[in-house]
Design a protein around this motif. Structure first.
Motif, PDB file in Angstrom:
ATOM      1  N   SER A  49      24.911 -11.549  31.119  1.00 29.54           N
ATOM      2  CA  SER A  49      24.874 -13.170  31.247  1.00 29.54           C
ATOM      3  C   SER A  49      23.648 -13.705  31.263  1.00 29.54           C
ATOM      4  O   SER A  49      23.104 -15.075  30.909  1.00 29.54           O
ATOM      5  N   SER A  50      22.360 -13.063  31.578  1.00 31.42           N
ATOM      6  CA  SER A  50      20.931 -13.564  31.367  1.00 31.42           C
ATOM      7  C   SER A  50      20.268 -13.050  30.362  1.00 31.42           C
ATOM      8  O   SER A  50      20.369 -11.980  30.122  1.00 31.42           O
ATOM      9  N   ILE A  51      19.869 -13.901  29.573  1.00 30.52           N
ATOM     10  CA  ILE A  51      19.324 -13.620  28.239  1.00 30.52           C
ATOM     11  C   ILE A  51      18.138 -12.528  28.483  1.00 30.52           C
ATOM     12  O   ILE A  51      17.919 -11.712  27.764  1.00 30.52           O
ATOM     13  N   ALA A  52      17.285 -12.749  29.434  1.00 32.22           N
ATOM     14  CA  ALA A  52      16.424 -11.918  29.786  1.00 32.22           C
ATOM     15  C   ALA A  52      16.685 -10.435  29.956  1.00 32.22           C
ATOM     16  O   ALA A  52      15.998  -9.349  29.982  1.00 32.22           O
ATOM     17  N   ASP A  53      18.142 -10.252  30.279  1.00 35.25           N
ATOM     18  CA  ASP A  53      18.464  -8.833  30.697  1.00 35.25           C
ATOM     19  C   ASP A  53      19.369  -8.106  29.423  1.00 35.25           C
ATOM     20  O   ASP A  53      19.822  -7.278  29.329  1.00 35.25           O
ATOM     21  N   ILE A  54      19.223  -8.972  28.341  1.00 37.18           N
ATOM     22  CA  ILE A  54      19.485  -8.459  26.801  1.00 37.18           C
ATOM     23  C   ILE A  54      18.605  -7.475  26.497  1.00 37.18           C
ATOM     24  O   ILE A  54      17.541  -7.707  26.308  1.00 37.18           O
ATOM     25  N   SER A  55      18.930  -6.089  26.152  1.00 34.28           N
ATOM     26  CA  SER A  55      18.024  -5.043  25.925  1.00 34.28           C
ATOM     27  C   SER A  55      18.475  -4.273  24.539  1.00 34.28           C
ATOM     28  O   SER A  55      17.691  -3.586  23.996  1.00 34.28           O
ATOM     29  N   ASP A  56      19.593  -4.485  24.151  1.00 35.66           N
ATOM     30  CA  ASP A  56      20.188  -3.711  22.957  1.00 35.66           C
ATOM     31  C   ASP A  56      20.469  -4.386  21.838  1.00 35.66           C
ATOM     32  O   ASP A  56      21.012  -5.415  21.652  1.00 35.66           O
ATOM     33  N   PRO A  57      19.215  -4.316  21.040  1.00 40.00           N
ATOM     34  CA  PRO A  57      19.259  -5.119  19.517  1.00 40.00           C
ATOM     35  C   PRO A  57      20.589  -5.002  18.831  1.00 40.00           C
ATOM     36  O   PRO A  57      20.968  -6.214  18.380  1.00 40.00           O
ATOM     37  N   GLU A  58      21.048  -3.750  18.702  1.00 39.14           N
ATOM     38  CA  GLU A  58      22.324  -3.891  17.826  1.00 39.14           C
ATOM     39  C   GLU A  58      23.339  -4.816  18.438  1.00 39.14           C
ATOM     40  O   GLU A  58      24.194  -5.306  17.509  1.00 39.14           O
ATOM     41  N   LEU A  59      23.518  -4.445  19.708  1.00 33.93           N
ATOM     42  CA  LEU A  59      24.712  -5.381  20.105  1.00 33.93           C
ATOM     43  C   LEU A  59      24.313  -6.925  20.161  1.00 33.93           C
ATOM     44  O   LEU A  59      25.160  -7.777  19.692  1.00 33.93           O
ATOM     45  N   LEU A  60      23.058  -7.306  20.252  1.00 27.66           N
ATOM     46  CA  LEU A  60      22.601  -8.743  20.218  1.00 27.66           C
ATOM     47  C   LEU A  60      22.896  -9.070  18.895  1.00 27.66           C
ATOM     48  O   LEU A  60      23.445 -10.313  18.660  1.00 27.66           O
ATOM     49  N   VAL A  61      22.579  -8.177  17.739  1.00 29.94           N
ATOM     50  CA  VAL A  61      22.719  -8.568  16.410  1.00 29.94           C
ATOM     51  C   VAL A  61      24.498  -8.679  16.044  1.00 29.94           C
ATOM     52  O   VAL A  61      24.806  -9.685  15.396  1.00 29.94           O
ATOM     53  N   GLN A  62      25.087  -7.889  16.750  1.00 29.47           N
ATOM     54  CA  GLN A  62      26.668  -8.180  16.311  1.00 29.47           C
ATOM     55  C   GLN A  62      26.941  -9.418  16.869  1.00 29.47           C
ATOM     56  O   GLN A  62      27.707  -9.891  16.231  1.00 29.47           O
ATOM     57  N   TRP A  63      26.680 -10.000  17.984  1.00 33.52           N
ATOM     58  CA  TRP A  63      27.020 -11.304  18.685  1.00 33.52           C
ATOM     59  C   TRP A  63      26.362 -12.303  17.586  1.00 33.52           C
ATOM     60  O   TRP A  63      26.913 -13.296  17.436  1.00 33.52           O
ATOM     61  N   LEU A  64      25.076 -12.411  17.327  1.00 32.16           N
ATOM     62  CA  LEU A  64      24.426 -13.103  16.413  1.00 32.16           C
ATOM     63  C   LEU A  64      25.339 -13.281  15.213  1.00 32.16           C
ATOM     64  O   LEU A  64      25.548 -14.619  14.619  1.00 32.16           O
ATOM     65  N   GLU A  65      25.767 -12.280  14.608  1.00 32.59           N
ATOM     66  CA  GLU A  65      26.493 -12.288  13.196  1.00 32.59           C
ATOM     67  C   GLU A  65      27.781 -12.854  13.731  1.00 32.59           C
ATOM     68  O   GLU A  65      28.388 -13.970  12.855  1.00 32.59           O
ATOM     69  N   LYS A  66      28.349 -12.933  14.856  1.00 33.46           N
ATOM     70  CA  LYS A  66      29.809 -13.368  15.108  1.00 33.46           C
ATOM     71  C   LYS A  66      29.491 -14.932  15.272  1.00 33.46           C
ATOM     72  O   LYS A  66      30.339 -15.771  14.769  1.00 33.46           O
ATOM     73  N   TYR A  67      28.463 -15.187  16.105  1.00 25.92           N
ATOM     74  CA  TYR A  67      28.074 -16.679  16.406  1.00 25.92           C
ATOM     75  C   TYR A  67      27.703 -17.423  14.954  1.00 25.92           C
ATOM     76  O   TYR A  67      28.245 -18.520  14.872  1.00 25.92           O
ATOM     77  N   ASN A  68      27.090 -16.513  14.085  1.00 22.85           N
ATOM     78  CA  ASN A  68      26.457 -17.333  12.859  1.00 22.85           C
ATOM     79  C   ASN A  68      27.760 -17.673  12.130  1.00 22.85           C
ATOM     80  O   ASN A  68      27.947 -18.618  11.553  1.00 22.85           O
ATOM     81  N   GLU A  69      28.733 -16.794  12.115  1.00 23.66           N
ATOM     82  CA  GLU A  69      30.154 -16.737  10.988  1.00 23.66           C
ATOM     83  C   GLU A  69      30.918 -18.095  11.682  1.00 23.66           C
ATOM     84  O   GLU A  69      31.227 -18.932  10.868  1.00 23.66           O
TER      85      GLU A  69
END
Ligand code: NAD
Ligand code: ZN
Length: 634
Positions: free
Chosen positions: A6-26
């Motif tokens: 829930s906190s952006i600073a705690d995001i550490s897994d780039p692959e998971l983050l990219v999966q979400w970014l792709e979903k948000y982008n779509e």
């Protein structure tokens, strides 16, 4: 897919983050964003921190329009590099000068233009294509047939499809979260919803070539010294949604030398404001009633520090959002602030089961009505609405605004609840409401100044707050009718004007009828009004000046849109459909007999395209050509 921390600073897994970014982008490219742009940008910056070399960062975020033809771009349409702070902009300017020096260029010219926030496209004069993946986009030329207006004409290259911001705020803000969502809907779907149709009919959706934008030009030093003022001035001058500014190098040789990455041109940068997010808890919800009756929730939260300020109140957009997301008392929420004073509700992390939506107006107790996701108090005499209307009057008139909301509240509480009453107030009246002697004198003075200081008549009209008659539309309508005449106009008179659709015309007619007496009363008080120049006075004399003209069928001379545009420039009121206010129906090929008969029944002169062109050439307005037998058989 796993949730993101829930906190952006705690995001550490780039692959998971990219999966979400792709979903948000779509979702975003489809016109239905799941998160705010500021939040998305923060996530991209987080990816840059934890995986600076990730492939996601080196490609243009793609968009697809499944059912459209692909078009290859002659040169790639890229994204932009972003500068969220002064240092990044300084580094950019330094880099430019360094690379310019390598090829012996010392004088570099920079340009700054507003970064339009819509759907990017390229117009080569024949085809309008979206950006797509940067190398190939989609053919959306049909947009022009749907009613998107090419600003400055066709074939001007790169630009953005956007809705006019003031129009959107006034007419559509309670139907779409963001004007871009409406624009994407217009492009991707052939079935348009009524608001989008209305916006097109009102000619408020534009393709704006970047070359036609307001711009600032100067050296790199001037850019760095004045970037705030440049930004302020351009925002002021631009009536389209923006998400920052774009600074570009103008010297072609420097551009060629600097080149591009696979993501952006190295001679260009976007200047953007960074958002900041935080997590807090909802303590209470306050419901605020606005001028038009919208009842909006403000969350009172556990104090929280964001970009240097302590936040206690957060806007939650609308009641639907509270209900849907469970943003009630006790909920844990994510808040985002990027530039604006009051931060916004971004996300509900732990919903509350205490999401009571009021059934009655918190001010006047009238049962509330739902309008899409918005709650509305329908009572025109609701005290809150009255206060906001009076406040609106002084704010829009703008020539003597000493009536803040606190002052207005005291006036309304004291029984001075209309403009008529307030404009009759004396110093004694103010004193009796326990305003101090100095303030009482000032307020009487302000009333008198608001009448004697010059003010444009469109401002005066807009200040009454009639729905669909904001500042832009007031200006437009007064270029057709002087104010005194406007008061007697009906929906048919208004719909015949270029730029006013059917729904708008009805609401203007109703508004004018309801407020007519007040407007007349105020006019009688003698304001120092500066009249808007009338189109009929500005215009050239032509046989169709001031005439209602409808074009129908397929034209031979050129596209119907161009003929309409030309007729407008000759002073005609180009209309979409034949009404009693139509003078000429110009028929291209394939026009049904029914249509022409209906026009003739209404006393409209029916012309073929040839006859129409002859009439324009002849320049004589009085003699109406004989009608062709083709039409008389009907
Ligand atoms: N909310 C979401 O879920 C979500 C998802 C994806 C992307 N986004 C937003 O989209 C952006 C990234 O996408 P992007 O690569 O399309 O855009 P960008 O923000 O990097 O902007 C690049 C584009 O800006 C356009 N542009 C606008 N005005 C311009 C001007 N005056 N001069 C030159 N170019 C101009 C160009 O067409 C260019 O393609 C991010 O800023 C992000 O906020 C949001
Ligand atoms: Zn009310």
């Amino acid at each position: 897919m796993q949730d993101l921390p829930s906190s952006i600073a705690d995001i550490s897994d780039p692959e998971l983050l990219v999966q979400w970014l792709e979903k948000y982008n779509e979702a975003y490219r489809a016109g239905e964003p799941m998160i705010s742009d500021a939040h998305y940008d923060l996530l991209v910056e987080r990816l840059r921190e934890i995986a600076p070399d990730h492939g996601f960062l080196s490609a243009v975020e793609p968009e697809t329009f499944a059912d459209k033809r692909e078009v290859r771009h002659p040169a790639p349409m890229l994204s932009t590099e972003k500068a969220y702070d002064k240092q990044s902009l300084e580094r950019f300017v330094e880099r430019v000068y360094k690379e310019a020096a390598q090829i012996g260029v010392m004088d570099v010219l920079f340009q700054v233009t507003p970064k339009l926030d819509g759907l990017a496209a390229r117009d080569d004069g024949e085809i309008l294509a979206t950006r797509g993946n940067g190398y190939a986009g989609y053919d959306i030329t049909k947009a022009f047939e749907k009613g998107v207006i090419p600003q400055g004409g066709r074939g001007l290259g790169l630009g953005e499809i956007v809705a006019v911001q003031s129009y959107f705020q006034e007419n559509l803000a309670d139907r779409f979260e963001h004007p871009r969502n409406m624009v994407v809907g217009i492009i991707s779907s052939d079935v348009l919803n009524i608001s989008a149709k209305q916006a097109l009919e009102d000619r408020q959706v534009h393709f704006v070539p970047y070359a036609t934008l307001n711009k600032w030009e100067g050296s790199g030093r001037e850019l760095l010294e004045n970037s705030e003022k440049i930004t302020r001035d351009l925002i002021q001058a631009t009536d389209y949604p923006m998400d920052g500014m774009v600074a570009s190098v103008m010297n072609q040789d420097v551009r060629d030398h600097m080149g591009a990455t696979s993501h952006h041109y190295r001679w260009q940068i976007a200047i953007k404001a960074k958002g900041e997010t935080g997590v807090t808890r909802v303590n209470a919800i306050t419901w605020q009633v606005g001028r038009t009756g919208n009842v909006t929730p403000v969350l009172e939260v556990e104090p929280l520090k964001l970009s240097g300020a302590t936040i206690r109140r957060v806007t939650a957009h609308n009641a639907g959002r509270i209900r849907e997301k469970g943003a009630g008392v006790g909920a844990s929420i994510e808040v985002i602030r990027s530039g604006e004073v009051i931060p916004k509700l971004e996300n509900v992390l732990t919903p509350s089961d205490d999401t009571q939506i009021p059934e009655n107006c918190p001010v006047c107790e009238t049962p509330l009505e739902w309008n899409n996701d918005f709650l509305k108090c329908p009572n025109l005499n609701c005290k809150a609405r009255v206060e906001q209307r009076i406040r609106h009057w002084f704010r829009i008139l703008g020539n003597a605004d000493w009536f803040g909301i606190k002052t207005v509240e005291r006036l309304v509480a004291g029984g001075f609840d209309s403009l008529e009453k307030i404009y009759a107030m004396t110093e004694e009246d103010f004193l009796a409401l326990e305003f101090g002697p100095v303030q009482s004198r000032n307020l009487v003075e302000a009333i008198s100044l608001s009448k004697s200081r010059p003010v444009e008549d469109w401002r005066f009209l807009a200040a009454f707050g009639i729905s669909d008659l904001g500042e832009g539309d007031s200006r437009k309508i007064l270029s057709f009718f002087p104010l005194e005449e406007l008061l007697d106009k009906t929906r048919d008179d208004i719909v015949a004007l270029h730029g006013f659709g059917e729904i708008t015309s009805i609401s203007i007619e109703e508004g004018l009828k309801a407020l007519g007496p007040t407007i007349r009363h105020m006019l009688d008080l003698g304001f120092n009004l500066q009249p808007t120049p009338l189109k009929s006075e500005v215009n050239v004399s032509s046989p169709i000046a001031g005439k209602g003209v409808v074009f129908t069928g397929t034209m031979e001379t050129g596209a119907r849109k161009d003929m309409e545009e030309n007729a407008r420039s000759l002073g005609a009121n180009v209309q979409k459909a034949v009404t009693g206010k139509t003078d000429y129906l110009v028929c291209g090929a394939k026009v049904g007999a029914k249509k022409t008969q209906k026009a003739q029944d209404l006393g409209v002169t029916v012309l073929t395209e040839q006859e129409y062109l002859q009439m324009l050439e002849g320049g004589a307005s009085g003699d109406e050509p004989e009608q062709l037998s083709l039409f008389q058989q009907a």
